[in-house]
Design a protein around this motif. Structure first.
Motif, mmCIF file in Angstrom:
data_model
loop_
_atom_site.group_PDB
_atom_site.id
_atom_site.type_symbol
_atom_site.label_atom_id
_atom_site.label_comp_id
_atom_site.label_asym_id
_atom_site.label_seq_id
_atom_site.Cartn_x
_atom_site.Cartn_y
_atom_site.Cartn_z
ATOM 1 N N ARG A 1 -5.703 8.290 25.522
ATOM 2 C CA ARG A 1 -4.889 9.457 25.177
ATOM 3 C C ARG A 1 -5.775 10.708 25.139
ATOM 4 N NH1 ARG A 1 0.112 10.577 23.861
ATOM 5 N NH2 ARG A 1 0.535 12.497 22.703
ATOM 6 N N HIS A 2 -5.389 11.708 25.928
ATOM 7 C CA HIS A 2 -6.152 12.954 25.994
ATOM 8 C C HIS A 2 -5.807 13.862 24.815
ATOM 9 C CE1 HIS A 2 -6.837 11.552 30.076
ATOM 10 N NE2 HIS A 2 -7.761 12.477 30.202
ATOM 11 N N ASP A 3 -6.842 14.397 24.168
ATOM 12 C CA ASP A 3 -6.581 15.291 23.037
ATOM 13 C C ASP A 3 -6.093 16.668 23.487
ATOM 14 O OD1 ASP A 3 -8.919 16.413 24.041
ATOM 15 O OD2 ASP A 3 -10.111 16.092 22.235
ATOM 16 N N SER A 4 -6.045 16.883 24.815
ATOM 17 C CA SER A 4 -5.550 18.159 25.334
ATOM 18 C C SER A 4 -4.032 18.173 25.505
ATOM 19 C CB SER A 4 -6.207 18.466 26.685
ATOM 20 O OG SER A 4 -5.925 17.449 27.632
ATOM 21 N N ILE A 5 -3.351 17.050 25.262
ATOM 22 C CA ILE A 5 -1.901 16.991 25.494
ATOM 23 C C ILE A 5 -1.144 18.019 24.650
ATOM 24 C CG2 ILE A 5 0.145 15.558 25.146
ATOM 25 C CD1 ILE A 5 -1.471 13.185 26.244
ATOM 26 N N PRO A 6 -1.402 18.142 23.338
ATOM 27 C CA PRO A 6 -0.667 19.171 22.577
ATOM 28 C C PRO A 6 -0.887 20.582 23.124
ATOM 29 C CG PRO A 6 -1.706 17.603 21.086
ATOM 30 C CD PRO A 6 -2.249 17.308 22.462
ATOM 31 N N ALA A 7 -2.107 20.888 23.535
ATOM 32 C CA ALA A 7 -2.376 22.213 24.102
ATOM 33 C C ALA A 7 -1.623 22.401 25.414
ATOM 34 C CB ALA A 7 -3.872 22.401 24.322
ATOM 35 N N GLY A 8 -1.522 21.314 26.192
ATOM 36 C CA GLY A 8 -0.789 21.394 27.455
ATOM 37 C C GLY A 8 0.691 21.639 27.236
ATOM 38 N N ILE A 9 1.274 20.942 26.264
ATOM 39 C CA ILE A 9 2.689 21.147 25.965
ATOM 40 C C ILE A 9 2.933 22.578 25.503
ATOM 41 C CG2 ILE A 9 4.584 20.488 24.423
ATOM 42 C CD1 ILE A 9 3.354 17.642 24.396
ATOM 43 N N ALA A 10 2.077 23.062 24.602
ATOM 44 C CA ALA A 10 2.224 24.438 24.099
ATOM 45 C C ALA A 10 2.112 25.448 25.233
ATOM 46 C CB ALA A 10 1.180 24.707 23.025
ATOM 47 N N ALA A 11 1.172 25.214 26.151
ATOM 48 C CA ALA A 11 0.982 26.148 27.272
ATOM 49 C C ALA A 11 2.212 26.178 28.169
ATOM 50 C CB ALA A 11 -0.251 25.750 28.070
ATOM 51 N N ILE A 12 2.777 25.006 28.464
ATOM 52 C CA ILE A 12 3.954 24.967 29.343
ATOM 53 C C ILE A 12 5.157 25.590 28.641
ATOM 54 C CG2 ILE A 12 5.520 23.463 30.627
ATOM 55 C CD1 ILE A 12 3.109 21.518 30.925
ATOM 56 N N ARG A 13 5.283 25.386 27.332
ATOM 57 C CA ARG A 13 6.354 26.067 26.591
ATOM 58 C C ARG A 13 6.201 27.585 26.706
ATOM 59 N NH1 ARG A 13 9.524 22.753 23.601
ATOM 60 N NH2 ARG A 13 8.659 20.815 22.694
ATOM 61 N N THR A 14 4.989 28.064 26.578
ATOM 62 C CA THR A 14 4.756 29.508 26.678
ATOM 63 C C THR A 14 5.060 30.008 28.081
ATOM 64 O OG1 THR A 14 3.065 29.383 24.951
ATOM 65 C CG2 THR A 14 3.070 31.345 26.344
ATOM 66 N N LEU A 15 4.648 29.261 29.086
ATOM 67 C CA LEU A 15 4.984 29.638 30.464
ATOM 68 C C LEU A 15 6.496 29.730 30.639
ATOM 69 C CD1 LEU A 15 2.458 27.452 32.505
ATOM 70 C CD2 LEU A 15 2.407 29.936 32.211
ATOM 71 N N GLY A 16 7.212 28.783 30.029
ATOM 72 C CA GLY A 16 8.660 28.807 30.132
ATOM 73 C C GLY A 16 9.267 30.036 29.483
ATOM 74 N N SER A 17 8.814 30.338 28.266
ATOM 75 C CA SER A 17 9.381 31.489 27.554
ATOM 76 C C SER A 17 9.050 32.797 28.254
ATOM 77 C CB SER A 17 8.878 31.513 26.105
ATOM 78 O OG SER A 17 7.476 31.747 26.055
ATOM 79 N N GLN A 18 7.901 32.854 28.912
ATOM 80 C CA GLN A 18 7.497 34.072 29.610
ATOM 81 C C GLN A 18 8.108 34.204 30.996
ATOM 82 O OE1 GLN A 18 3.201 33.800 29.532
ATOM 83 N NE2 GLN A 18 3.055 34.822 27.545
ATOM 84 N N ASN A 19 8.619 33.108 31.530
ATOM 85 C CA ASN A 19 9.092 33.117 32.915
ATOM 86 C C ASN A 19 10.512 32.606 33.087
ATOM 87 O OD1 ASN A 19 6.549 33.870 34.659
ATOM 88 N ND2 ASN A 19 5.831 32.522 33.026
ATOM 89 N N GLY A 20 11.251 32.517 31.987
ATOM 90 C CA GLY A 20 12.683 32.333 32.081
ATOM 91 C C GLY A 20 13.183 30.918 32.258
ATOM 92 N N PHE A 21 12.400 29.917 31.840
ATOM 93 C CA PHE A 21 12.927 28.554 31.895
ATOM 94 C C PHE A 21 12.675 27.834 30.563
ATOM 95 C CE2 PHE A 21 8.707 28.417 33.915
ATOM 96 C CZ PHE A 21 8.070 27.358 33.298
ATOM 97 N N THR A 22 13.577 26.930 30.237
ATOM 98 C CA THR A 22 13.502 26.161 29.002
ATOM 99 C C THR A 22 12.607 24.944 29.197
ATOM 100 O OG1 THR A 22 15.731 26.845 28.376
ATOM 101 C CG2 THR A 22 14.873 24.856 27.311
ATOM 102 N N VAL A 23 11.844 24.614 28.185
ATOM 103 C CA VAL A 23 10.941 23.458 28.257
ATOM 104 C C VAL A 23 11.272 22.490 27.125
ATOM 105 C CG1 VAL A 23 8.543 22.674 28.131
ATOM 106 C CG2 VAL A 23 9.099 24.819 29.309
#
Length: 388
Positions: A48-70
């Motif tokens: 299990r990669h410890d970067s997974i929570p950071a990855g989820i948070a980053a994709i959520r932010t990309l979604g909020s900034q670019n108009g898609f729900t995550v």
């Protein structure tokens, strides 16, 4: 001299704003309207990669900034035909091991084959080894990796939505995967690793690390990068990831690189020398005739250079050696025949055919031998330069 048996060796040789936390924002365009909802799946049955929570948070932010729900889940029960239908893309974020049962696998296959998008990040290639369809969708299975370290990533296709913002060579710190097979024959490679820039690569000079391809009516995009927590606050990486999501969703125009053509055939050639008393001149290496060759004097160093006539985009250099081959040599390119850039070198040449992947804008291509493998000189049946 007798010709060696051929041994094919793959060698490799809109405005973007940066939002909070270093994440890339993307301008609103009509094509992006089709990307409305993304599922991030991060179940692990192995490491299990410890970067997974950071990855989820980053994709959520990309979604909020670019108009898609995550939405994010580790529950494989989300893989039903009805539930997957609401998403344009499913991101497999550093998944590992066997994470879906047979019914869930069938639902995901139908989803992608029917037009859905797959994005695989890093350990997504370390997943579902017994599910052959998945391996084909991802593009390649993980084999091994050396210690995390700095390495040079060569951006082969800078027209893609996920790579257009990147420099031609990108230096980054990551965990660098080797793969069981080279995916290049089946995918459109966007980036490859330069194995000469780090230790522990096992794929040679053609080491793809990011790619996309169509799967049925759907599309898949994968990157082997993204091991570290820091990746997900790196604007270059997150912009690449945003582009990958958009590519998989078919929310952006994606065109494979143009087909390479032969650039050296019949072009002017200069050489350091010609074997004494023979007609093995330099022009023989670019005449398209596998029965004629260039042969140099029996000394080091020696070189052969071809003028392509104008500056071209060079992607591959193929050397077909006669029995007198180069143990150590380098390939260089130039736009003016005076300032040269080295794009490949080796000290372990083994003759046969060397098919070298490069990325250069050049009018002149030169091969310089610095150590002969035999008592004779350097001898090439063909010097082929491929590109556009």
């Amino acid at each position: 001299m007798n010709e060696l048996s051929r041994r094919a060796v793959l060698r490799g040789i809109g405005a973007i704003g940066i939002g909070a936390g270093g994440l890339a924002m993307f301008p609103s365009v009509a094509a992006a309207a089709t990307l409305t909802r993304v599922l991030v799946f991060s179940k692990t049955a192995g490491f299990r990669h410890d970067s997974i929570p950071a990855g989820i948070a980053a994709i959520r932010t990309l979604g909020s900034q670019n108009g898609f729900t995550v939405d994010a889940t580790e529950d494989a029960a989300a893989f039903t035909t009805a539930n997957l239908a609401q998403y344009q893309v499913v991101v497999w974020l550093s998944t590992t091991g066997d994470v879906l049962n047979a019914a869930q696998q069938t639902a995901f296959e139908s989803y992608v084959n029917g037009g859905g998008g797959y994005v695989g990040v890093h350990a997504a290639a370390d997943t579902e080894y017994d599910w052959a369809w998945y391996g084909g969708c991802c593009g390649a299975y993980f084999s091994s990796h050396p210690a995390q370290q700095q390495a040079t990533v060569v951006v082969e296709d800078r027209t893609s939505d996920s790579t257009a913002h990147l420099p031609a060579t990108w230096s980054r710190f990551d965990e660098l995967y080797n793969y069981r097979t080279n995916p290049r024959p089946n995918v459109h490679v966007l980036m490859r690793l330069d194995e000469s820039s780090y230790s522990g690569g096992t794929m040679g000079s053609d080491h793809p690390i990011t790619w996309w391809h169509d799967v049925g009516s759907g599309r898949a995009w994968y990157t082997g990068l993204g091991h570290t927590i820091e990746s997900y606050s790196d604007p270059l990486f997150t912009r690449m990831l945003l582009g990958g999501i958009r590519i998989a969703a078919k929310a952006t125009t994606t065109t494979p690189p143009p087909t390479d053509i032969e650039l050296a055939r019949g072009r002017p050639v200069t050489v350091s020398s010609v074997e004494s008393g023979t007609a093995h001149n330099g022009a023989n290496a670019v005449d398209g005739n596998s029965g004629t060759r260039w042969s140099s004097a029996f000394a080091d160093p020696q070189w052969i250079s071809v003028d392509l006539g104008s500056t071209r985009q060079v992607r591959r250099v193929r050397l077909t050696w006669e029995a007198a081959y180069g143990r150590a040599y380098r390939v260089e390119t130039s736009t003016n025949n005076s300032t040269w850039q080295q794009v490949y070198s080796t000290t372990t040449g083994d003759g046969g055919t060397d098919d070298i992947t490069v990325s250069a804008s050049a009018r002149y291509v030169r091969v310089t031998g610095t150590q002969r493998a035999t008592q004779w000189g350097y001898s090439l049946w063909e010097l082929s330069v491929l590109g556009t």
